[in-house]
Write an enzyme that holds these catalytic residues in place. Structure first.
Site, PDB file in Angstrom:
ATOM      1  CG  ASP A 241      -0.390  -0.032   2.513  1.00 24.16           C
ATOM      2  OD1 ASP A 241       0.857  -0.159   2.617  1.00 24.16           O
ATOM      3  OD2 ASP A 241      -1.142   0.063   3.516  1.00 24.16           O
ATOM      4  CB  SER A 242       4.602   1.644  -0.291  1.00 22.18           C
ATOM      5  OG  SER A 242       4.749   0.453  -1.040  1.00 22.18           O
TER       6      SER A 242
ATOM      7  CG  ASP B 115       0.447  -4.136   1.963  1.00 21.52           C
ATOM      8  OD1 ASP B 115       0.560  -5.052   2.805  1.00 21.52           O
ATOM      9  OD2 ASP B 115       1.256  -3.187   1.881  1.00 21.52           O
TER      10      ASP B 115
ATOM     11  CE  LYS C 243       3.264  -6.060   3.689  1.00 21.76           C
ATOM     12  NZ  LYS C 243       2.768  -4.905   4.454  1.00 21.76           N
TER      13      LYS C 243
ATOM     14  CD  GLU D 135       0.522  -1.562   8.000  1.00 23.89           C
ATOM     15  OE1 GLU D 135       0.133  -0.795   8.918  1.00 23.89           O
ATOM     16  OE2 GLU D 135       1.046  -1.160   6.950  1.00 23.89           O
TER      17      GLU D 135
ATOM     18  CD  GLU E 299       8.039  -0.518   7.352  1.00 24.07           C
ATOM     19  OE1 GLU E 299       7.057  -1.205   7.006  1.00 24.07           O
ATOM     20  OE2 GLU E 299       8.264   0.628   6.911  1.00 24.07           O
TER      21      GLU E 299
HETATM   22  O1  KIV Z   1       3.595  -1.097   1.561  1.00 21.99           O
HETATM   23  C1  KIV Z   1       4.756  -1.546   1.510  1.00 21.99           C
HETATM   24  O2  KIV Z   1       5.529  -1.305   0.566  1.00 21.99           O
HETATM   25  C2  KIV Z   1       5.199  -2.384   2.621  1.00 21.99           C
HETATM   26  C3  KIV Z   1       6.660  -2.719   2.681  1.00 21.99           C
HETATM   27  C4  KIV Z   1       7.407  -1.530   3.107  1.00 21.99           C
HETATM   28  C5  KIV Z   1       6.912  -3.887   3.530  1.00 21.99           C
HETATM   29  O3  KIV Z   1       4.421  -2.759   3.432  1.00 21.99           O
END
Ligand code: KIV
Length: 275
Positions: free
Chosen positions: A44-45, A83, A113, A115, A182
């Protein structure tokens, strides 16, 4: 060979390090896959490095599906991890399973994934029961940026370190197949890696993790808004792109592009008839 949650488990058992990167589009995923990457995360970056938001909170399930499907079309061998964006899993277990299912069904991801630690374990267990493999994410979890009050290293006090270890164990017990760590002190990440049976994937967590992940725009020097201490620049693609754009602009302005080799011909006979 296609990477799966089973090959990730095997890598840990054999002591083989896992290399992961983010990607958000077909062409980049294809290049990473051809280079031999083990896993690609549609992070989600996306919100920061592709959409230009100042944090990840505005990213939607629709955004993730759109980009995950593009990545999945480009990557043949990498494990595709998508994510779950902010508020797509926190509110209720059924919501979480439904949204995760969409990331697999419509986004063609192999797994998701999310959090958080113990507090998201009911969601993790329900997804795993529904056949959706889950990667956990502990330490500096960017969706909680407002709660953390900034991007800070996590797990430095004894209480925070103990909580990180117990969260990692809880995620493993709930069925997570891997855990991202992280911005965690290297020695703590190495301890977590020893304490859990599933692979740990570090980002700013030292060399003791079972694998590493970076945001590809960071490691290629394509994103300059901010650069965390843990990022190593492996190439200067941003500068190469800027130079390429500037050369193109110059050649267009001075009329040297396009030249004959980039131009299509028409027979003079045909052309004469037009006058
Ligand atoms: O969103 C992302 O790119 C991430 C990585 C930094 C692990 O969660």
């Amino acid at each position: 060979m296609k990477n799966t949650v089973a090959t990730f488990a095997q890598a840990k058992a054999e002591g083989r390090k896992l290399a992961m990167l983010t990607a958000y589009d077909y062409s980049t995923a294809k290049l990473e896959d051809e280079a031999g990457i083990d896993g690609i995360l549609i992070g989600d970056s996306l919100g920061n490095v592709v959409l230009g938001y100042e944090d990840t909170l505005s990213v939607t399930v629709e955004d993730m599906i759109h980009h995950s499907a593009a990545v999945a079309r480009g990557a043949k061998n990498a494990l595709i991890v998508c994510d779950m964006p902010f508020l797509s899993y926190e509110v209720s277990v059924p919501d979480a399973v439904r949204n995760a299912g969409r990331l697999l069904k419509e986004g063609r991801a192999n797994c998701v994934k999310l959090e958080g630690g113990e507090e998201v374990c009911p969601q993790v267990a329900a997804m795993v029961a529904a056949g959706i493999p889950v990667m956990g994410h502990l330490g500096l979890t960017p969706q909680s940026i407002n709660a953390f009050g900034g991007f800070k290293v996590q797990g430095k006090s004894e209480a925070a370190a103990r909580k990180l270890i117990s969260d990692a164990k809880a995620l493993e017990a709930a069925g997570a197949f891997a855990i991202v760590l992280e911005a965690v002190p290297a020695k703590l990440a190495a301890l977590v890696t020893k304490e859990v049976g599933v692979p740990t994937i570090g980002i700013g967590a030292g060399a003791g993790c079972d694998g590493q992940i970076l945001v590809y725009q960071d490691m290629l020097g394509m994103f300059s808004d901010f650069c965390p201490k843990f990022v190593k620049r492996f190439a200067n693609v941003g500068e190469a792109m800027r130079d390429g754009f500037a050369s193109y602009i110059n050649e267009v302005r001075e009329g040297s592009f396009p030249s004959a080799e980039h131009t299509f011909k028409i027979d003079d006979e045909v052309l004469e008839k037009l006058y």
